[in-house]
Motif scaffolding. Structure first.
Motif, PDB file in Angstrom:
ATOM      1  N   VAL A   2       0.837  -1.202   0.000  1.00 52.46           N
ATOM      2  CA  VAL A   2       0.000   0.000   0.000  1.00 52.46           C
ATOM      3  C   VAL A   2       0.869   1.248   0.000  1.00 52.46           C
ATOM      4  N   ARG A   3       1.859   1.283   0.899  1.00 50.88           N
ATOM      5  CA  ARG A   3       2.739   2.453   0.964  1.00 50.88           C
ATOM      6  C   ARG A   3       3.604   2.575  -0.284  1.00 50.88           C
ATOM      7  N   ALA A   4       3.961   1.436  -0.891  1.00 55.21           N
ATOM      8  CA  ALA A   4       4.754   1.482  -2.114  1.00 55.21           C
ATOM      9  C   ALA A   4       3.999   2.153  -3.253  1.00 55.21           C
ATOM     10  N   ARG A   5       2.694   2.116  -3.195  1.00 53.36           N
ATOM     11  CA  ARG A   5       1.868   2.772  -4.205  1.00 53.36           C
ATOM     12  C   ARG A   5       1.580   4.233  -3.856  1.00 53.36           C
ATOM     13  N   GLY A   6       2.143   4.710  -2.755  1.00 53.25           N
ATOM     14  CA  GLY A   6       1.912   6.081  -2.342  1.00 53.25           C
ATOM     15  C   GLY A   6       0.579   6.295  -1.668  1.00 53.25           C
ATOM     16  N   LEU A   7      -0.035   5.230  -1.191  1.00 53.26           N
ATOM     17  CA  LEU A   7      -1.342   5.317  -0.542  1.00 53.26           C
ATOM     18  C   LEU A   7      -1.194   5.338   0.973  1.00 53.26           C
ATOM     19  N   ASP A   8      -2.148   5.945   1.643  1.00 56.11           N
ATOM     20  CA  ASP A   8      -2.194   5.984   3.096  1.00 56.11           C
ATOM     21  C   ASP A   8      -2.713   4.631   3.598  1.00 56.11           C
ATOM     22  N   PRO A   9      -1.965   3.923   4.432  1.00 55.99           N
ATOM     23  CA  PRO A   9      -2.411   2.598   4.879  1.00 55.99           C
ATOM     24  C   PRO A   9      -3.612   2.640   5.820  1.00 55.99           C
ATOM     25  N   ARG A  10      -3.890   3.777   6.455  1.00 58.69           N
ATOM     26  CA  ARG A  10      -4.901   3.810   7.509  1.00 58.69           C
ATOM     27  C   ARG A  10      -6.306   3.408   7.056  1.00 58.69           C
ATOM     28  N   PRO A  11      -6.826   3.902   5.929  1.00 61.70           N
ATOM     29  CA  PRO A  11      -8.165   3.443   5.530  1.00 61.70           C
ATOM     30  C   PRO A  11      -8.221   1.951   5.246  1.00 61.70           C
ATOM     31  N   PHE A  12      -7.124   1.372   4.776  1.00 63.30           N
ATOM     32  CA  PHE A  12      -7.097  -0.059   4.510  1.00 63.30           C
ATOM     33  C   PHE A  12      -7.069  -0.847   5.820  1.00 63.30           C
ATOM     34  N   LEU A  13      -6.363  -0.305   6.823  1.00 65.21           N
ATOM     35  CA  LEU A  13      -6.370  -0.932   8.142  1.00 65.21           C
ATOM     36  C   LEU A  13      -7.756  -0.861   8.771  1.00 65.21           C
ATOM     37  N   LEU A  14      -8.428   0.275   8.596  1.00 63.80           N
ATOM     38  CA  LEU A  14      -9.790   0.423   9.096  1.00 63.80           C
ATOM     39  C   LEU A  14     -10.728  -0.565   8.412  1.00 63.80           C
ATOM     40  N   ALA A  15     -10.544  -0.763   7.131  1.00 64.54           N
ATOM     41  CA  ALA A  15     -11.376  -1.723   6.401  1.00 64.54           C
ATOM     42  C   ALA A  15     -11.149  -3.139   6.919  1.00 64.54           C
TER      43      ALA A  15
END
Length: 283
Positions: A2-15
């Motif tokens: 997720v971070r390698a794509r430049g995305l914030d991991p937090r919404p994925f952790l919440l999901a």
């Protein structure tokens, strides 16, 4: 990834946390509190699924929509984000999971005790992997086990004070036992996000062992869905936050509440309405 794509991991952790909580509400073996309620009330697996399955699916949809709405900026696709290929799927492990689930479903349709079926499938999964004992023990989250133990110690100490019993007696005298949704809904929301949903269910059942079947379905469903309200609402939330912290990602209290509060406030009344319309528990 997720971070390698430049995305914030937090919404994925919440999901992950929210979906785990919502999905676990569907079956009597979905989480520890459901297992306990099922054992106390001797609830049928398939009837439990018929009662709690539809609200659980609705809750999973609410998790998706709430995170997509509250974290829209962080989830927005932008050209500067690196387009990496998806992670490779371990087909063998995925196939084992599907087969194990199918075996459990078949076993639950037989007179075989559920706990023996689950233990048998778990044993098969363990022996199907070549792992050293030292490596297996290193994967045990001892801090989490200590947290569980501490929660039950606090729960037992609270029960011995007599205050919960006095409170239940007071509720009974005023016609406010949690056998009605008007009491059970706010009670599960408050207790799940203070002492945690598993200890809350343990305390309620220890003080109210003769709860009617409909109230048990309501207790299982609502206490589980209430776990999505705050970070401290369920052990699943704490596990996700701790594992994320170990990887350098901080999932804070406000981060969780940002999506957790709206998704829970939307789903719990809807789940209560479902229980009432089905005739399992009244208002």
């Amino acid at each position: 990834g997720v971070r390698a794509r430049g995305l914030d991991p937090r919404p994925f952790l919440l999901a992950l946390a929210g979906g785990s909580n919502a999905g676990s509400a569907a079956t009597v073996i979905g989480n520890p509190q459901n297992i306990l309620i099922g054992q106390v009330g001797r609830l049928d697996f398939w009837h439990f699924l018929a009662v709690c399955g539809p609200p659980a699916l609705m809750a999973m949809a609410a998790v998706f929509l709430a995170i997509k709405w509250t974290w829209a900026d962080e989830l927005e696709l932008r050209p500067e984000r690196e387009a990496l290929p998806p992670p490779e799927l371990d087909r063998w492990q995925a196939a084992k999971g599907v087969i194990a689930t199918a075996i459990l479903i078949v076993a639950f349709a037989t007179p075989l005790p559920r706990e023996l079926a689950v233990l048998g499938v778990a044993a098969l999964l363990l022996v199907s992997r070549r792992l050293a004992t030292r490596r297996v023990m290193a994967q045990v989250d001892w801090h989490l086990l200590l947290l569980f133990a501490a929660l039950f110690v606090v729960n037992a100490a609270m029960s011995r004070t007599g205050l919960p019993a006095d409170a239940l007696a007071w509720l009974g005298r005023h016609g406010l036992l949690p056998d009605r949704l008007a009491v059970l809904l706010p009670l599960t929301l408050a207790m799940s996000n203070t002492v945690g949903n598993v200890p809350a269910v343990v305390m309620i059942l220890s003080l109210w062992p003769s709860a009617p079947e409909g109230a048990l379905y309501g207790l299982a469903l609502l206490s589980t869905l209430a776990g999505n309200f705050l970070l401290v609402g369920s052990i699943a939330n704490i596990i996700v936050a701790e594992r994320a912290a170990a990887e350098g990602v901080r999932l804070g209290f406000a981060d969780f509440a940002r999506a957790g509060v709206p998704m829970t406030l939307a789903v719990m009344p809807a789940a209560a309405l479902w229980l009432a319309l089905g005739g399992w528990i009244g208002w």
